[in-house]
Design a protein around this motif. Structure first.
Motif, PDB file in Angstrom:
ATOM      1  N   ILE A  56       0.804  -1.260   0.042  1.00 62.41           N
ATOM      2  CA  ILE A  56       0.077  -0.157  -0.125  1.00 62.41           C
ATOM      3  C   ILE A  56       0.793   1.292  -0.173  1.00 62.41           C
ATOM      4  O   ILE A  56       0.581   2.267  -0.778  1.00 62.41           O
ATOM      5  N   THR A  57       1.859   1.370   0.870  1.00 56.92           N
ATOM      6  CA  THR A  57       2.879   2.404   0.732  1.00 56.92           C
ATOM      7  C   THR A  57       4.220   1.883   1.210  1.00 56.92           C
ATOM      8  O   THR A  57       4.206   0.629   1.859  1.00 56.92           O
ATOM      9  N   THR A  58       5.075   2.760   1.245  1.00 48.70           N
ATOM     10  CA  THR A  58       6.635   2.496   1.778  1.00 48.70           C
ATOM     11  C   THR A  58       7.084   3.409   2.534  1.00 48.70           C
ATOM     12  O   THR A  58       6.964   4.631   1.874  1.00 48.70           O
ATOM     13  N   TYR A  59       7.697   3.087   3.392  1.00 47.32           N
ATOM     14  CA  TYR A  59       8.424   4.142   4.199  1.00 47.32           C
ATOM     15  C   TYR A  59       9.864   4.193   4.513  1.00 47.32           C
ATOM     16  O   TYR A  59      10.421   3.148   4.510  1.00 47.32           O
ATOM     17  N   VAL A  94      17.687   2.850   8.401  1.00 47.43           N
ATOM     18  CA  VAL A  94      18.210   1.571   8.052  1.00 47.43           C
ATOM     19  C   VAL A  94      17.750   1.054   6.951  1.00 47.43           C
ATOM     20  O   VAL A  94      17.808  -0.301   6.387  1.00 47.43           O
ATOM     21  N   GLY A  95      16.923   1.672   6.097  1.00 48.99           N
ATOM     22  CA  GLY A  95      16.200   1.143   4.815  1.00 48.99           C
ATOM     23  C   GLY A  95      14.597   1.407   4.499  1.00 48.99           C
ATOM     24  O   GLY A  95      14.079   2.262   5.538  1.00 48.99           O
ATOM     25  N   ASP A  96      14.230   0.935   3.645  1.00 51.89           N
ATOM     26  CA  ASP A  96      12.901   1.265   3.253  1.00 51.89           C
ATOM     27  C   ASP A  96      11.749   0.173   3.496  1.00 51.89           C
ATOM     28  O   ASP A  96      12.335  -1.028   3.521  1.00 51.89           O
ATOM     29  N   TYR A  97      10.696   0.399   4.108  1.00 52.04           N
ATOM     30  CA  TYR A  97       9.784  -0.813   4.516  1.00 52.04           C
ATOM     31  C   TYR A  97       8.576  -0.458   3.742  1.00 52.04           C
ATOM     32  O   TYR A  97       7.617   0.572   3.915  1.00 52.04           O
TER      33      TYR A  97
END
Ligand SMILES: [Zn+2]
Length: 253
Positions: free
Chosen positions: A30-33, A37-40
């Protein structure tokens, strides 16, 4: 960041989800934040799209409670939904706090307890993601948690009206032989009766809302926050959560 260590891999979790579901296309990002330490990605899975009754099963809002996340994996693997998928559309949020899951923290990457922030004006992205799902309206919400200070299973029950009032006790009865119930009269600071915390609350006047109360404010008939005791082996914690989910749907028919 050097003092905190990854204990799980969120990528592996997504791969496991893809491998066990017969419909990998039902897994939606649905979305990425972004974090330092990285994108989730924040993901949802919808089964039985378009059915008249709607349920939400969520886990992992507290990153250090993997039992709920594992329960959702087994829920898919065992096809636990087959008994009621003819009537229900089921939305699964397998992990609302992926950063917390990776690093074994209750809070998100900003040190925030997401399950306290459903009333604030500008909530963290994980919370607004969950809110956007809750806003679509559900009959039943089941949020899976764990408690490492409880000797047994217990739950929070918040419903509109009295129709499903006995659901909490029925769930706990169905766990006989799987996990003992926490029978203390006060659990985690709340008054409890035979493992059920279900005091009628004046929702609008509260200082903060967990996810369940946000759901209730949107007209969900029954919100269950289920707590296994993480003093037990993972297999038992999963079995308890899966049995509780099954009983909840049975009672709701
Ligand atoms: Zn929790």
């Amino acid at each position: 960041m050097s003092d905190i260590k990854k204990i799980h891999s969120f990528n592996s979790l997504i791969n496991r989800l893809k491998n066990i579901t017969t419909h990998p296309e039902s897994i939606e990002i649905i979305t990425t934040y972004k974090t330092s330490v990285g994108d989730y990605p924040l993901i949802k899975i919808v089964l039985g799209k378009g059915k008249s009754l709607r349920a939400l099963i969520s886990a992992g809002i507290h990153g250090d409670e993997p039992g709920g996340i594992e329960s959702i994996l087994y829920y898919l693997k065992n096809k636990e939904y087959l008994d009621y998928i003819n009537k229900w559309e089921i939305t699964l949020l397998p992990c609302i706090n992926p950063y917390g899951y990776e690093f074994g923290t209750r809070t998100n990457h900003q040190g925030k307890d997401l399950n306290r922030l459903f009333m604030v004006k500008e909530p963290p992205l994980e919370v607004s993601f969950a809110q956007s799902i809750l806003d679509t309206g559900f009959n039943l919400i089941i949020d899976l948690h764990e408690d490492d200070e409880s000797q047994g299973y217990y739950l929070y029950q918040n419903g509109l009206g009295n129709k499903y009032e006995r659901i909490g006790l029925e769930i706990l009865n169905s766990l006989d032989g799987i996990m003992p119930i926490n029978l203390e009269s006060e659990i985690a600071g709340s008054q409890a009766y035979q493992g059920v915390i279900g005091k009628k609350l004046d929702i609008p006047s509260m200082d903060w809302w967990p996810m369940a109360l946000y759901g209730l404010s949107k007209g969900t008939q029954m919100c269950l926050t289920l707590e296994t005791s993480s003093l037990f082996d993972m297999e038992i914690r999963i079995s308890a959560h899966l049995t509780a989910i099954k009983t909840a749907f049975k009672h709701f028919q």
